[in-house]
Write a protein that holds these residues in place. Sequence first.
Motif: not given
Length: 403
Positions: A365-378
């Motif tokens: 729950h605390f360790n994760y990888i977040l990937v963000r698409d900058v064009s859509t901010m998703r």
Amino acid sequence: CQPVPKPESRVEVCDLNPCPPRWKVTPAGPCSSSCGLGLAVQLVTCVQTLHGQEVLQEEHLCPVAEKPLTSVPCVVRTCSYEWSFSEWSECSTSCGNGIQTRQDFCLSSLTHKPVNPLFCRHFPKAVVVRGCSAGPCPEQEGTRSPGAELQPATPGTHLPTAAAVPEHRHKELGVPLSAGPREQTKPSGGEEDTAKRSFLCVCGNLFLNATGIINMTGVQSRDCTVAIGRPLREEISVTILESSLNCTAGEVLLFSGRMMWRTGCRKLPLSLINSRTNTLIVKQRVVLPGNGVILQYNSRTATKRYYQDCDQQLFGPQGEIVNPVQFPDERQGVVCRTFITVAPRQRISIRALNADLGPEGNQTHFNYILVRDVSTMRTVVFRGKQQFLWQSTGSQAEIEFHE
């Protein structure tokens, strides 16, 4: 029933065939989340009862359509803290493109009152900035949005004007100078083919030099996008040397970065645009053939710190991303980020070759990888030992390594 005669008892054989294979579900394992909604894994096997004993069978012998889920929702307890958000603000512009913002709060589930944001730092947080459109501007007049800087060049900066930059200077830099509104002549024969190839090389390119001149006039396509990239710790400034955009026809120039969004058409020459970060995307929309802008860009050391020591910047076409190493002296709660910028005509694919973010227990729950698409901010979050393939819709992406 005593007054009624009782029939004789007898036993009849009904069916000697073995029972058909069936699905067997074992009790679910521990919940993947220490609080809130999570997933618990349960073992599902195909068994058959033979002579009073269960015998393991191949899965295809059991009805596939009736197979139970291997993961079921679970809740250990209600999370003590959670992110909450205010309503989105109005669009920052009355017309054209702008941004909307909202404020985030860390709330206690018991008191439903805001607490120190450090209590929520382990939980993924949704975006607080997004793009918006207020409809087309009547005359495409440039408007300012938060984070954008547009100011006329002051005396003493020695930025060349359109008249002060001779044609041979642009040609020496390898950038074709097309005819502006004062000249409507076109090259003929081989010269025309060469010019078209030069224009096509400009659109969709990523420029990584410390300084340069980009000629976006006379492009064949309606939309022409270029990107400028520099290492972290630098920021980019752009000066419009010449503009032949027809604002009345709806032609416009857009600047976008991680910390700014700016559109404009009128009063562009000698205007100075600061990116505030190390990347900048310039998009030109034209209606009439031959129109466009010529811009000059420079880079310098950033005036404000917008990055962290463990942040990384990658400029395609390919590379390897390794979870940054946290040093003991770094402050607690730092989220390391990797920024990826490629040419506007390209897209980004990220494949996790190996991921191990801790055991399938509370730590996931605390360790994760977040990937963000900058064009859509998703944003998309990956946990545990999940291998994944992620693809962008635009030419910029961000990765955050939590814990």
